[in-house]
Design a protein around this motif. Structure first.
Motif, short mmCIF file in Angstrom:
data_model
loop_
_atom_site.label_atom_id
_atom_site.label_comp_id
_atom_site.label_asym_id
_atom_site.label_seq_id
_atom_site.Cartn_x
_atom_site.Cartn_y
_atom_site.Cartn_z
N ASP A 44 17.19 2.52 6.65
CA ASP A 44 17.78 3.61 5.86
C ASP A 44 18.10 3.12 4.44
O ASP A 44 17.85 3.83 3.45
CB ASP A 44 19.06 4.12 6.52
N GLY A 45 18.66 1.93 4.35
CA GLY A 45 18.97 1.38 3.03
C GLY A 45 17.71 1.13 2.21
O GLY A 45 17.69 1.38 1.00
N LEU A 46 16.66 0.66 2.86
CA LEU A 46 15.39 0.45 2.15
C LEU A 46 14.79 1.77 1.69
O LEU A 46 14.21 1.85 0.60
CB LEU A 46 14.41 -0.29 3.07
N GLU A 47 14.92 2.80 2.51
CA GLU A 47 14.41 4.12 2.09
C GLU A 47 15.13 4.62 0.84
O GLU A 47 14.50 5.16 -0.07
CB GLU A 47 14.56 5.12 3.24
N ARG A 48 16.44 4.45 0.81
CA ARG A 48 17.19 4.89 -0.37
C ARG A 48 16.80 4.08 -1.60
O ARG A 48 16.67 4.64 -2.70
CB ARG A 48 18.70 4.79 -0.10
N LYS A 49 16.60 2.80 -1.42
CA LYS A 49 16.18 1.96 -2.55
C LYS A 49 14.79 2.37 -3.02
O LYS A 49 14.52 2.42 -4.23
CB LYS A 49 16.18 0.49 -2.14
N PHE A 50 13.91 2.66 -2.10
CA PHE A 50 12.55 3.08 -2.45
C PHE A 50 12.58 4.37 -3.27
O PHE A 50 11.87 4.50 -4.27
CB PHE A 50 11.74 3.28 -1.17
N GLU A 51 13.44 5.30 -2.85
CA GLU A 51 13.55 6.56 -3.59
C GLU A 51 14.06 6.33 -5.00
O GLU A 51 13.57 6.95 -5.97
CB GLU A 51 14.48 7.52 -2.84
N ARG A 52 15.03 5.44 -5.15
CA ARG A 52 15.55 5.14 -6.49
C ARG A 52 14.48 4.51 -7.38
O ARG A 52 14.36 4.85 -8.56
CB ARG A 52 16.77 4.20 -6.40
N ASP A 100 0.82 -1.22 0.00
CA ASP A 100 0.00 0.00 0.00
C ASP A 100 0.85 1.26 0.00
O ASP A 100 0.42 2.32 -0.47
CB ASP A 100 -0.94 0.01 1.21
N ALA A 101 2.07 1.16 0.53
CA ALA A 101 2.97 2.32 0.55
C ALA A 101 3.66 2.55 -0.78
O ALA A 101 4.31 3.57 -0.98
CB ALA A 101 4.02 2.14 1.64
N GLY A 102 3.55 1.57 -1.70
CA GLY A 102 4.13 1.76 -3.02
C GLY A 102 5.20 0.76 -3.41
O GLY A 102 5.73 0.80 -4.51
N TRP A 103 5.54 -0.16 -2.49
CA TRP A 103 6.49 -1.21 -2.84
C TRP A 103 5.82 -2.23 -3.76
O TRP A 103 4.63 -2.50 -3.63
CB TRP A 103 6.98 -1.94 -1.60
N SER A 104 6.57 -2.80 -4.67
CA SER A 104 6.04 -3.86 -5.52
C SER A 104 5.81 -5.11 -4.69
O SER A 104 6.44 -5.28 -3.63
CB SER A 104 7.01 -4.18 -6.65
N GLN A 132 11.27 4.91 -7.08
CA GLN A 132 10.28 5.92 -7.39
C GLN A 132 10.80 6.85 -8.52
O GLN A 132 10.02 7.28 -9.39
CB GLN A 132 9.95 6.75 -6.15
N ASP A 133 12.07 7.17 -8.48
CA ASP A 133 12.65 8.03 -9.51
C ASP A 133 12.59 7.39 -10.90
O ASP A 133 12.47 8.08 -11.92
CB ASP A 133 14.11 8.37 -9.17
N ARG A 134 12.70 6.06 -10.91
CA ARG A 134 12.63 5.38 -12.21
C ARG A 134 11.23 5.38 -12.79
O ARG A 134 11.02 5.15 -13.98
CB ARG A 134 13.10 3.92 -12.04
#
Length: 211
Positions: A198-206, A126-130, A208-210
């Motif tokens: 923190d690592g998951l947050e950075r991955k999530f941002e990447r 629901d937060a946007g993760w696949s 989302q940018d794609r």
């Protein structure tokens, strides 16, 4: 003879006493014979509530997981929720360390364990993760939490400074760890949890940018 007004046994009472046995002496110590003895009944009486010992162990595991707070999942931002849930999950595991190897196998058919998996997975999706990422994050968190609850890192070192002084100079202060094991272990868990999220947050941002 007048029958007692309340039954001698209930599922909750059986699970309560079985959990106490496992907490004290481990899963291998649990048997229907010992459980019946401590409940003050004959072993066949247990079969009115549980058909097998395995069902009792399942019930122990599910009762422990049922006490884990899930209210933050789907309510708070997913990084905060994941950290709060991991702390609650670890607290439940650490209260019953002898059950951790059993719980680490996965939810199987246990209702509370499946509700937990549903809540974590659902909050991430629901937060946007696949779905694929949400599955792997859930697995990662379970590995991390269960591993941290299996035992104390700090208590693995003996409090004898002479052991380390000559042959292991970089471990010259390791003898102090046992005396501070709660702080060391809790701090290590928090450090790992912070780094992981923190690592998951950075991955999530990447991701989302794609777009």
């Amino acid at each position: 003879m007048v029958r007692p007004r309340t039954p001698l046994l209930s599922r909750d009472r059986i699970v309560e006493v079985a959990t106490a046995i496992v907490d004290a002496d481990g899963l291998d110590a649990l048997s229907t014979r010992r459980l019946a003895r401590e409940l003050g009944v004959q072993a066949p009486s247990l079969y009115n509530h549980f058909a097998t010992k395995e069902q009792i162990v399942d019930a122990i595991g599910d009762a422990i997981v049922a006490g884990v707070d899930l209210s933050m999942l789907g309510r708070d931002p997913w990084p905060d929720a994941l950290k709060a849930w991991a702390r609650a999950y670890r607290a439940a595991f650490r209260a019953h360390p002898n059950v951790v190897p059993f719980l680490a196998r996965g939810p199987a058919r246990r209702p509370a364990s499946l509700r937990l998996a549903e809540a974590v997975y659902g909050a991430l999706v629901d937060a946007g993760w696949s779905p694929g990422h949400a599955t792997r994050i859930g697995a990662t968190m379970r590995f991390f939490v269960a591993g941290s609850a299996l035992g104390s890192f700090a208590l693995g070192f003996v409090d004898d400074p002479s052991l380390y002084a000559t042959d292991y100079p970089h471990l010259r202060d390791a003898h102090l760890l046992a005396g501070r094991h709660t702080h060391v272990d809790d701090s290590a868990f928090e450090l790992g949890l912070e780094a992981l999220v923190d690592g998951l947050e950075r991955k999530f941002e990447r991701l989302q940018d794609r777009g």
